[in-house]
Design a protein around this motif. Structure first.
Motif, PDB file in Angstrom:
ATOM      1  N   VAL A  76     -20.181  16.122 -44.743  1.00 10.96           N
ATOM      2  CA  VAL A  76     -19.821  17.063 -43.691  1.00 10.96           C
ATOM      3  C   VAL A  76     -18.653  16.459 -42.925  1.00 10.96           C
ATOM      4  CG1 VAL A  76     -22.071  18.152 -43.443  1.00 10.96           C
ATOM      5  CG2 VAL A  76     -21.584  16.050 -42.184  1.00 10.96           C
ATOM      6  N   GLU A  77     -17.739  17.306 -42.498  1.00 12.88           N
ATOM      7  CA  GLU A  77     -16.525  16.833 -41.845  1.00 12.88           C
ATOM      8  C   GLU A  77     -16.528  17.241 -40.376  1.00 12.88           C
ATOM      9  OE1 GLU A  77     -12.296  16.422 -43.771  1.00 12.88           O
ATOM     10  OE2 GLU A  77     -12.512  18.467 -43.018  1.00 12.88           O
ATOM     11  N   TYR A 124     -22.806  18.498 -37.226  1.00 13.25           N
ATOM     12  CA  TYR A 124     -22.109  17.356 -37.857  1.00 13.25           C
ATOM     13  C   TYR A 124     -22.841  16.043 -37.586  1.00 13.25           C
ATOM     14  CZ  TYR A 124     -18.608  13.683 -38.466  1.00 13.25           C
ATOM     15  OH  TYR A 124     -17.959  12.522 -38.832  1.00 13.25           O
ATOM     16  N   TYR A 126     -26.492  15.174 -38.893  1.00  9.99           N
ATOM     17  CA  TYR A 126     -26.649  14.877 -40.321  1.00  9.99           C
ATOM     18  C   TYR A 126     -26.227  13.441 -40.640  1.00  9.99           C
ATOM     19  CZ  TYR A 126     -27.163  19.929 -40.595  1.00  9.99           C
ATOM     20  OH  TYR A 126     -27.593  21.222 -40.403  1.00  9.99           O
ATOM     21  N   LYS A 127     -25.166  12.979 -39.999  1.00  9.21           N
ATOM     22  CA  LYS A 127     -24.719  11.600 -40.205  1.00  9.21           C
ATOM     23  C   LYS A 127     -25.752  10.605 -39.678  1.00  9.21           C
ATOM     24  CE  LYS A 127     -20.563  12.243 -42.015  1.00  9.21           C
ATOM     25  NZ  LYS A 127     -20.191  11.747 -43.362  1.00  9.21           N
TER      26      LYS A 127
END
Length: 326
Positions: free
Chosen positions: A234-235, A94, A97-98
């Motif tokens: 994405v969460e 997660y 990617y952020k």
């Protein structure tokens, strides 16, 4: 939106309906409308001043990236500096990617980003912390620990880098959701504290501002798509533990049935805040780490002691845990 919808300003093909205006707008005029609202929020509420050094708390999500983008865009005109502070909690699949999306935008804008990591500050990643929380019966939710640790790092990092303001990407939806959660818990101090800017701050706390305070989540999403601001969809895997999740769904359902509901809730929030006494400043310092705290031991140190037996022993030797857990 109907296929024949036209921009009410120029008559060209519309890309978005704006409930706040009750009209459709094309790409050009939606971007102009959005940016003008944020600029006027900064100016009208005096959120920034010439000479400010503004740290933007950036996660790599659409709201914080938009805040970084716009503050960088307005910085020359309004005479302030901008840099970003980010947190790597250690959430596999997660956070990396952020942070990649954040790095790409920062390079495009020419903005420096500073990253603080849970592992460096607390000796544990969030993934590891969640395992320990489960072993202890989930007395605390992952979001509670994460939120406290994140705020700790962001404030400390921003202060040490000389920030005079700390901008967050909280939008209107966020504010409404937090208000409802605080109201359900009868947390009056939280309601008073969560405004467009921090009214009072204690020593060591960087004043916070929220440039997107009057902007809905849907409008922010539209803006990022039209501006080409990329964030991976994405969460966080721990969102299932958050109280905010069902609150968000309920508020959105009511908004669909009664457009304008979110603005009315925000208005109730602001009226409520005016009736409440000011929350006390976090004037004292944590006796363990020295960071600002409303109690002898800050929440970050209490959570760290809960998760780390070695650190807990250090705090116990100081005879500080008793009476500090509420």
């Amino acid at each position: 939106m109907g296929r024949t919808a036209k921009c009410f300003v120029c008559g060209s093909k519309a890309v978005a309906y704006v409930p706040y205006l009750g009209e459709y707008l094309c790409k050009e005029h939606f971007i102009e409308y959005f940016e003008r609202r944020v600029y006027e929020t900064l100016r009208s509420f005096k959120l920034v001043a010439p000479g400010d050094r503004v740290a933007v708390a950036v996660s790599g999500g659409k709201d914080s990236l938009t805040t970084l983008y716009l503050l960088r865009k307005f910085s020359g005109r309004m005479g302030f500096e901008v840099f970003g502070v980010a947190v790597d909690e250690g959430i596999a699949g997660y956070r990396e990617y952020k942070l990649q999306a954040l790095s790409a935008l920062a390079e495009e804008l020419g903005v420096r980003i500073y990253v603080g990591r849970f592992e460096d500050y607390f000796g544990i990643t969030l993934d590891e912390a969640v395992k320990r929380l489960k072993e202890k019966g989930m007395e605390y939710k992952p979001c509670s620990v994460c939120g406290v640790f994140r705020r700790y790092i962001i404030n400390k990092l921003a202060r040490e880098l000389g920030a005079t303001k700390l901008a967050t990407g909280h939008n209107l939806d966020d504010e409404v959701q937090v208000f409802v959660m605080n109201a359900l818990k009868a947390h009056m101090e939280g309601i008073e504290r969560e405004g467009i800017a921090s009214a009072t701050v204690g020593e060591g706390l960087v004043p916070r501002i929220k440039p997107l305070y009057f902007i809905t989540e849907k409008e922010v999403l539209t803006y990022t798509l039209l501006r080409g601001i990329h964030t991976p969809f994405v969460e966080c895997p721990y969102i299932v533990y958050a109280l905010r999740h069902p609150i968000r769904r309920w508020i959105n359902a009511v908004e669909d049935e009664a457009p304008g509901f979110k603005y009315r809730i925000l208005a109730v929030k602001e009226l409520s805040r005016k009736k409440l006494p000011e929350a006390p400043e976090g004037a004292q310092k944590c006796r363990v780490c020295g960071e600002p705290s409303s109690k002898p031991v800050c929440k970050a140190c209490l959570f760290r002691a809960y998760l780390d037996p070695g650190f807990a022993g250090r705090v116990e030797r100081l005879k500080l845990i008793s009476g500090s857990r509420d």
